[in-house]
Enzyme design. Sequence first.
Site, PDB file in Angstrom:
ATOM      1  N   SER A  55       0.505  -6.899 -17.169  1.00 44.04           N
ATOM      2  CA  SER A  55      -0.079  -7.171 -15.859  1.00 44.04           C
ATOM      3  C   SER A  55      -1.560  -6.818 -15.877  1.00 44.04           C
ATOM      4  O   SER A  55      -2.084  -6.312 -16.865  1.00 44.04           O
ATOM      5  CB  SER A  55       0.634  -6.363 -14.782  1.00 44.04           C
ATOM      6  OG  SER A  55       0.243  -5.005 -14.894  1.00 44.04           O
ATOM      7  N   LYS A  56      -2.188  -7.107 -14.751  1.00 49.42           N
ATOM      8  CA  LYS A  56      -3.626  -6.907 -14.598  1.00 49.42           C
ATOM      9  C   LYS A  56      -4.103  -5.546 -15.101  1.00 49.42           C
ATOM     10  O   LYS A  56      -5.190  -5.429 -15.644  1.00 49.42           O
ATOM     11  CB  LYS A  56      -4.016  -7.038 -13.117  1.00 49.42           C
ATOM     12  CG  LYS A  56      -4.242  -8.483 -12.702  1.00 49.42           C
ATOM     13  CD  LYS A  56      -5.732  -8.831 -12.755  1.00 49.42           C
ATOM     14  CE  LYS A  56      -5.965 -10.328 -12.644  1.00 49.42           C
ATOM     15  NZ  LYS A  56      -6.465 -10.941 -13.869  1.00 49.42           N
ATOM     16  N   ARG A  57      -3.258  -4.534 -14.873  1.00 54.10           N
ATOM     17  CA  ARG A  57      -3.785  -3.218 -15.246  1.00 54.10           C
ATOM     18  C   ARG A  57      -3.878  -3.016 -16.755  1.00 54.10           C
ATOM     19  O   ARG A  57      -4.481  -2.069 -17.224  1.00 54.10           O
ATOM     20  CB  ARG A  57      -3.019  -2.103 -14.520  1.00 54.10           C
ATOM     21  CG  ARG A  57      -1.754  -1.692 -15.086  1.00 54.10           C
ATOM     22  CD  ARG A  57      -0.932  -0.930 -14.057  1.00 54.10           C
ATOM     23  NE  ARG A  57       0.443  -1.219 -14.309  1.00 54.10           N
ATOM     24  CZ  ARG A  57       1.122  -0.676 -15.315  1.00 54.10           C
ATOM     25  NH1 ARG A  57       0.553   0.243 -16.075  1.00 54.10           N
ATOM     26  NH2 ARG A  57       2.353  -1.021 -15.544  1.00 54.10           N
ATOM     27  N   HIS A  58      -3.321  -3.942 -17.526  1.00 59.60           N
ATOM     28  CA  HIS A  58      -3.519  -3.902 -18.973  1.00 59.60           C
ATOM     29  C   HIS A  58      -4.777  -4.648 -19.391  1.00 59.60           C
ATOM     30  O   HIS A  58      -5.041  -4.806 -20.576  1.00 59.60           O
ATOM     31  CB  HIS A  58      -2.315  -4.516 -19.691  1.00 59.60           C
ATOM     32  CG  HIS A  58      -1.036  -3.792 -19.460  1.00 59.60           C
ATOM     33  ND1 HIS A  58       0.005  -4.339 -18.747  1.00 59.60           N
ATOM     34  CD2 HIS A  58      -0.633  -2.554 -19.823  1.00 59.60           C
ATOM     35  CE1 HIS A  58       0.998  -3.471 -18.701  1.00 59.60           C
ATOM     36  NE2 HIS A  58       0.632  -2.379 -19.326  1.00 59.60           N
ATOM     37  N   GLY A  59      -5.542  -5.139 -18.416  1.00 57.82           N
ATOM     38  CA  GLY A  59      -6.740  -5.916 -18.747  1.00 57.82           C
ATOM     39  C   GLY A  59      -6.537  -7.357 -18.340  1.00 57.82           C
ATOM     40  O   GLY A  59      -5.696  -7.657 -17.502  1.00 57.82           O
TER      41      GLY A  59
END
Length: 476
Positions: A251-255
């Site tokens: 998800s977004k929090r992985h980049g």
Amino acid sequence: MFRTRFAPSPTGEPHIGNIRTALFEYLAARHQDGKFVLRIEDTDKSREVPGSKEKIMLGLSWLGLAWDEGPEVGGPYGPYVSSERLDLYQKLAKELVEKDWAYYCFCSPQRLEEVKKAQVAKGEIPRYDRHCRALSREECQIRLDKEEKAVIRLKVPETGEISFDDIVRGKVTFQNKDIDDQVLLKSDGYPTYHLAVVIDDYYMKINYIIRAEEWLPSTPKHLLLYQAFNWEIPYYAHLPMVLGPDRAKLSKRHGATSLLEYRDKGYLPEAMINFLALLGWSPKDGRDLLTKEELIREFSLDRIQKNPAVFDKDKLDWFNGQYIRKLEPQELSERLKPFIPADYDKELVKKVVPLIQDRLVTLKDFAALTDFFFVEKLEYDKKLLIQKGKTVEEAKEGLEKAVELVEKSAWEHDALESAFRSLAEELGWKTGELFMALRVALTGRTATPPLFETMIVLGREKVVKRLKEAVGKLAE
Ligand code: GLU
Ligand code: ZN
């Protein structure tokens, strides 16, 4: 004929996980000499994001995953956009009601909400309580005539089980009693995904359904629909999830999660393809580097793994570096175009490229690593010109001598190098000290491409000018 499809919903950017699915479908189709179909599943208008469909197509095109049938290219089984096929879904949903495989449900959203609340309070899994399942045909007709709002739901058998052989997961079995009476047609006349996907796959003659594992729990509903319509069931392959390095769903929090972000960051499509292909699949010989052509040759559905795949950004960077090194410098210059200022001297770019090719991780790195070739004036701290243990005077003297040397030396790598080595000796400096002072004077930085190659590309005139500027800085 092997026919598979990529069926994204236009609800956002082309997500890396979905694109991995598209790539596997593409490779399987090409390997089998079959067809790769693109279908846009825009059955949920409330979740649709304008421009998303275009971005998904742009992403596929950027990777070179050309679809054989679908939007823009057409094909014999179109239209390839679900919202343009409403008549077909409505007609077939009614047919299911007539065959007693589906029924009208008039429950209001409020009622459904209350049922759900009560179930949750009792610790049950929320599902439709089948309130309308027993309504008589006559009663339904009266209420429909009064234009009461209704949906059509699948009439899931109360007992029994349903199994299928998944190419990746093997035999999978579901109990009918666990399956919800899924809404098939909404009250606005739009189908749900479940109805549309089965009808579209059937009418588009899709016989291999390759999709993300998250759809596995939906498959029994789809199988019931195939059974209800008396259609031949396709093969299924549910692909393993793509996780971030922390083992949570990517998800977004992985980049970055959008394919287009990677394009804009300067990743090459061929690196992206190679990297994505190994998220859940591997070739027989365990090789890492495979071109698209090699992937097509090697790809097979039975080598897809069950375990989740982990998205490793360092690995992607490694692939990108590898593919950058493989490009002809001429081709690399072309690819760099979107990443460098329009006013950069094209001829100079061509000369700089070979100096930097081995050090690029992404195309975007080029500008920051090479800007000193292109700017008029360098900005740096003059202290960098003074090597450890040297006085300002000594540093200045070294650079003045360098100017004299440059003005008369042959303009050729080896000649320059040996002349500067002699100069270091004459000054009583270590060669490293002199080379560092030169490097800073010529580039404004301490880490650069090889020094003498850099000098040659800069040209005698600019080298002299920059050395003199450095002397000037030290004199201030
Ligand atoms: N529209 C679904 C999605 O966005 C496709 C699911 C399927 O391939 O059946 O993932
Ligand atoms: Zn109902």
